[in-house]
Design a protein around this motif. Structure first.
Motif, PDB file in Angstrom:
ATOM      1  N   GLY A  50      -0.456  -4.414   7.015  1.00 13.79           N
ATOM      2  CA  GLY A  50      -0.453  -3.036   6.565  1.00 13.79           C
ATOM      3  C   GLY A  50       0.732  -2.642   5.719  1.00 13.79           C
ATOM      4  N   THR A  51       1.601  -3.604   5.366  1.00 11.76           N
ATOM      5  CA  THR A  51       2.769  -3.283   4.563  1.00 11.76           C
ATOM      6  C   THR A  51       2.535  -3.657   3.100  1.00 11.76           C
ATOM      7  N   LEU A  52       3.265  -2.979   2.223  1.00 12.59           N
ATOM      8  CA  LEU A  52       3.190  -3.307   0.805  1.00 12.59           C
ATOM      9  C   LEU A  52       3.645  -4.740   0.551  1.00 12.59           C
ATOM     10  N   LEU A  53       4.660  -5.177   1.281  1.00  8.57           N
ATOM     11  CA  LEU A  53       5.158  -6.535   1.075  1.00  8.57           C
ATOM     12  C   LEU A  53       4.084  -7.559   1.363  1.00  8.57           C
TER      13      LEU A  53
ATOM     14  N   PRO B 151      -6.034   1.352   2.333  1.00  2.00           N
ATOM     15  CA  PRO B 151      -4.940   2.220   2.769  1.00  2.00           C
ATOM     16  C   PRO B 151      -3.683   2.106   1.931  1.00  2.00           C
ATOM     17  N   LEU B 152      -3.565   1.065   1.099  1.00  3.14           N
ATOM     18  CA  LEU B 152      -2.333   0.835   0.350  1.00  3.14           C
ATOM     19  C   LEU B 152      -2.554   1.063  -1.143  1.00  3.14           C
ATOM     20  N   PRO B 153      -1.481   1.469  -1.838  1.00  4.33           N
ATOM     21  CA  PRO B 153      -1.610   1.639  -3.292  1.00  4.33           C
ATOM     22  C   PRO B 153      -1.599   0.299  -3.992  1.00  4.33           C
ATOM     23  N   ALA B 154      -2.623   0.000  -4.760  1.00  7.42           N
ATOM     24  CA  ALA B 154      -2.672  -1.234  -5.544  1.00  7.42           C
ATOM     25  C   ALA B 154      -2.352  -0.857  -6.985  1.00  7.42           C
ATOM     26  N   PRO B 155      -1.097  -0.918  -7.384  1.00  7.79           N
ATOM     27  CA  PRO B 155      -0.702  -0.421  -8.706  1.00  7.79           C
ATOM     28  C   PRO B 155      -1.403  -1.152  -9.842  1.00  7.79           C
ATOM     29  N   ARG B 156      -1.847  -0.386 -10.830  1.00 10.39           N
ATOM     30  CA  ARG B 156      -2.426  -0.945 -12.047  1.00 10.39           C
ATOM     31  C   ARG B 156      -1.339  -1.082 -13.106  1.00 10.39           C
ATOM     32  N   PRO B 157      -1.579  -1.889 -14.128  1.00 10.01           N
ATOM     33  CA  PRO B 157      -0.582  -2.021 -15.203  1.00 10.01           C
ATOM     34  C   PRO B 157      -0.281  -0.675 -15.839  1.00 10.01           C
ATOM     35  N   ALA B 158       0.968  -0.460 -16.167  1.00 15.32           N
ATOM     36  CA  ALA B 158       1.363   0.796 -16.788  1.00 15.32           C
ATOM     37  C   ALA B 158       0.795   0.887 -18.199  1.00 15.32           C
ATOM     38  N   ARG B 159       0.452   2.118 -18.605  1.00 16.85           N
ATOM     39  CA  ARG B 159      -0.149   2.316 -19.926  1.00 16.85           C
ATOM     40  C   ARG B 159       0.747   3.117 -20.862  1.00 16.85           C
ATOM     41  N   THR B 160       1.826   3.649 -20.370  1.00 13.20           N
ATOM     42  CA  THR B 160       2.674   4.489 -21.200  1.00 13.20           C
ATOM     43  C   THR B 160       4.028   3.829 -21.402  1.00 13.20           C
ATOM     44  N   THR B 161       4.783   4.370 -22.337  1.00 18.28           N
ATOM     45  CA  THR B 161       6.135   3.894 -22.600  1.00 18.28           C
ATOM     46  C   THR B 161       7.110   4.978 -22.210  1.00 18.28           C
TER      47      THR B 161
END
Length: 205
Positions: free
Chosen positions: A95-98, A109-119
């Motif tokens: 259950g941890t991000l690590l 339940p956890l945030p799965a970050p997507r690639p950033a689109r902005t600068t």
């Protein structure tokens, strides 16, 4: 890291510990940190930016823990490497991000970050937009820290062999994260969370 940014990350972690990421509200995170919602968006840009910052913080914390484990006063390099492996198992709790970062398995339940689109223009946001480390990246970074910490402890050890042995022990630890041992099962490695697999030859000569 600014005090405001640190307070927001602490608040976000506290909310994530109580509910799935999809139910975490930016306004509630800001209120818990004692700042405005606009301040939160100024720091992270979006909820996705906050997710990326949380994931990167988890990765940084893991590698810092690896360095602490390797800096133990024990003279035997095998014990120091085993401490790093034990830290991997203990820190990557379910259950941890690590755990998700080390395994590449993300649940709802956890945030799965997507690639950033902005600068971004702010240094902290620019770093947050860099690609997040994958399981192989984290393992390689932990291995490199182990090699740097143990190099010289056994002068006769070939550097390439030391790197292979450090990676082997860390991969063994990661296997215990993915498939924990059966509690009460037989064998020398039945103690939960304790890595008792092969030790590197560094220090064993």
């Amino acid at each position: 890291m600014s005090e405001v940014r640190a307070a927001l990350l602490i608040a976000a972690e506290a909310h994530l510990a109580r509910r799935p990421w999809s139910a975490v509200r930016m306004g509630e995170v800001a209120a818990s940190a004692g700042v405005s919602r606009q301040t939160l968006y100024n720091e992270f840009g979006s909820k996705e930016g906050l997710a990326r910052a949380l994931a990167r913080q988890a990765a940084d914390g893991y590698l810092a823990g690896i360095e602490r484990a390797l800096a133990r006063s024990a003279a035997d390099p095998r014990e120091r490497l085993r401490a790093a492996a034990d830290w991997t198992v203990a820190a990557a709790r379910p259950g941890t991000l690590l755990r998700s970062l080390l395994t590449g398995c993300w649940g709802d339940p956890l945030p799965a970050p997507r690639p950033a689109r902005t600068t971004a223009t702010a240094p902290a946001q620019r770093r947050a937009e860099l690609p997040l480390p994958g399981p192989g990246d984290l393992l390689a970074a932990a291995r490199d820290r182990a090699v740097a910490a143990l190099d010289g402890a056994a002068p006769r050890t070939d550097p390439r062999e030391l790197a292979r042995e450090c990676e082997c022990v860390l991969r063994l630890a990661l296997s215990r994260v993915v498939a924990p041992p059966v509690v009460g099962g037989g064998g020398a490695g039945r103690r939960r969370g304790r890595v008792t697999g092969p030790s590197p030859r560094a220090g064993g000569r």
